[in-house]
Design an enzyme around this catalytic site. Sequence first.
Site, short mmCIF file in Angstrom:
data_model
loop_
_atom_site.label_atom_id
_atom_site.label_comp_id
_atom_site.label_asym_id
_atom_site.label_seq_id
_atom_site.Cartn_x
_atom_site.Cartn_y
_atom_site.Cartn_z
N GLY A 11 0.72 -1.17 -0.18
CA GLY A 11 -0.11 0.07 0.16
C GLY A 11 0.87 1.17 -0.17
N ARG A 21 13.39 9.93 -3.62
CA ARG A 21 14.34 11.07 -3.86
C ARG A 21 15.74 11.02 -2.86
NH1 ARG A 21 15.05 15.67 -1.08
NH2 ARG A 21 15.59 17.56 -2.20
N ARG A 25 19.26 10.44 -4.44
CA ARG A 25 20.49 11.47 -4.30
C ARG A 25 21.40 11.09 -3.48
NH1 ARG A 25 17.12 17.17 -4.99
NH2 ARG A 25 16.50 16.55 -7.17
N ARG A 72 0.88 -5.09 -4.87
CA ARG A 72 0.92 -6.18 -3.89
C ARG A 72 0.90 -7.48 -4.62
NH1 ARG A 72 -0.94 -4.00 0.94
NH2 ARG A 72 -2.45 -2.39 0.80
N ASP A 103 4.96 -4.54 6.11
CA ASP A 103 5.19 -5.92 6.75
C ASP A 103 5.06 -6.79 5.50
OD1 ASP A 103 2.48 -5.54 6.39
OD2 ASP A 103 1.93 -6.60 8.34
N THR A 126 4.35 2.85 5.38
CA THR A 126 2.90 2.63 5.53
C THR A 126 2.25 3.41 6.46
OG1 THR A 126 1.49 0.92 6.53
CG2 THR A 126 3.86 0.94 7.35
N ASP A 128 0.02 2.72 8.32
CA ASP A 128 -0.33 1.75 9.48
C ASP A 128 0.40 1.98 10.77
OD1 ASP A 128 -2.57 1.02 7.99
OD2 ASP A 128 -1.63 -0.93 7.56
N ASP A 130 2.76 0.12 11.67
CA ASP A 130 2.68 -0.97 12.51
C ASP A 130 3.94 -1.98 12.61
OD1 ASP A 130 2.54 -1.69 10.02
OD2 ASP A 130 0.91 -2.94 10.28
N GLY A 171 -6.65 0.43 8.85
CA GLY A 171 -5.95 -0.40 10.04
C GLY A 171 -6.27 -1.81 10.03
N ARG A 172 -6.19 -2.66 9.04
CA ARG A 172 -6.51 -4.00 9.06
C ARG A 172 -6.32 -4.70 10.21
NH1 ARG A 172 -5.57 -5.80 3.30
NH2 ARG A 172 -3.43 -5.19 4.08
N GLY A 186 -10.74 14.16 19.77
CA GLY A 186 -11.72 14.48 21.05
C GLY A 186 -12.52 13.12 20.54
N SER A 216 -23.09 15.67 20.29
CA SER A 216 -22.67 14.94 19.29
C SER A 216 -21.58 13.88 19.93
CB SER A 216 -21.71 15.53 18.16
OG SER A 216 -20.50 15.90 18.80
N GLU A 223 -10.74 -0.35 10.72
CA GLU A 223 -11.35 -1.30 10.02
C GLU A 223 -11.26 -2.77 10.46
OE1 GLU A 223 -7.88 -0.98 6.53
OE2 GLU A 223 -9.70 -1.96 5.82
N HIS A 253 -9.76 5.38 1.11
CA HIS A 253 -8.50 5.63 0.57
C HIS A 253 -8.01 7.14 0.67
CE1 HIS A 253 -8.94 1.29 -0.63
NE2 HIS A 253 -7.94 1.33 -0.60
O1 F6P Z 1 -1.63 0.56 3.76
C1 F6P Z 1 -1.90 -0.24 4.69
C2 F6P Z 1 -3.61 -0.27 4.50
O2 F6P Z 1 -3.85 1.09 4.64
C3 F6P Z 1 -4.39 -1.20 5.54
O3 F6P Z 1 -4.51 -0.49 6.70
C4 F6P Z 1 -5.49 -1.48 4.71
O4 F6P Z 1 -6.29 -2.44 5.10
C5 F6P Z 1 -4.90 -1.49 3.25
O5 F6P Z 1 -3.81 -0.90 3.27
C6 F6P Z 1 -5.86 -1.52 2.17
O6 F6P Z 1 -5.16 -1.46 1.01
P1 F6P Z 1 -5.42 -1.60 -0.51
O7 F6P Z 1 -6.97 -1.36 -0.88
O8 F6P Z 1 -4.58 -1.05 -1.28
O9 F6P Z 1 -5.66 -3.39 -0.56
#
Ligand code: F6P
Length: 323
Positions: A11, A21, A25, A72, A103, A126, A128, A130, A171-172, A186, A216, A223, A253
């Site tokens: 991603g 860059r 360089r 990917r 990762d 990334t 994420d 992570d 954040g899978r 907040g 509110s 996710e 996205h």
């Molecule tokens: O870049 C990581 C991430 O943002 C994850 O949190 C998310 O689940 C995933 O990419 C979705 O990416 P794609 O739609 O490119 O598979």
Amino acid sequence: MKKIGVLTSGGDSPGMNAAIRSTVRTAIYERIEVIGIYEGFQGLIDGNFINLNARSVSGILQRGGTFLQSTRCKDFMTKKGRDQAFIQVQKAGIEGLVIIGGDGSFTGAHIFGQENEMPFVGVPGTIDNDLFGTDFTIGFDTALNTVVDAVDKIKDTAASHNRLFFIEVMGRDTGYLALSSGIASGAEDVLIPEEITDVEELVHNLVEAKRNKKNSSIVIVAEGDDAGGAMRIAKKVNKLYSEFDTRVTILGHIQRGGKPSASDRILASRLGNSAVNALLNGKSGIMVGLKNGEIKETPIFDSINKQKNLKTHLLELIVPLSV
Ligand code: F6P
């Protein structure tokens, strides 16, 4: 070392261009040739290469995405694909690789490095955040600011209508972005994959917030939360308590795009530079990262296999700050 290759994989994240860059360089400065590899590992397999010079990376520091593009790559998960990639690398005379990604990309690189004599250094890119071994990954800060900006806007309309919003962020497998954006915007609650979600407790807190005359409520949902994303959790909450006027927003996205923040540009510039220097110093199979403001090298295996500690002190802030 006379020639290195650079690629972006997985991603994309804002700041990857800045990392390319810096890599290019630094290498040119050290009189090393640089090959840009298009489309991540797929480009490595296909030999989709371009010679890069200092001017090839002009004007990209401030641009989101990655001009080398990213994939990917399923073929790189096979031995056949990796063998083909190694043939291409040898044909092009590449003696070291800088791999910018997360990762999944580092897992591929680790296997590739074990199978072949090919030095490589990983640069964490990334949104994420992570990866073990670095306090921040390239793109996280920009994505965080994108999320906070969006939540601020949603809060305006939520308050005008006395509504409860569930806002889903990326954040899978990890809740870094959710937790940090929850504090910065907040939010009343944050739901993350690392914690089991207690829907009854959530409802109790939201009813309490209503009773406390909040106009509110915002719940940030990663996710990958175990309750199944914002849509599902909203349904579960409304089943238990139907009086909320509930809306769901999935940011999607948009979080991966946009020009990188100053912090991400600086981080990317430092890490790209460190990656090349590490290769020149004979290092391989490592990730360069930032720990307490200093460049730190971590074995790539640890970066993907060791658990990065979630900032529990942030988690502990949510409840007291949302009374
Ligand atoms: O870049 C990581 C991430 O943002 C994850 O949190 C998310 O689940 C995933 O990419 C979705 O990416 P794609 O739609 O490119 O598979």
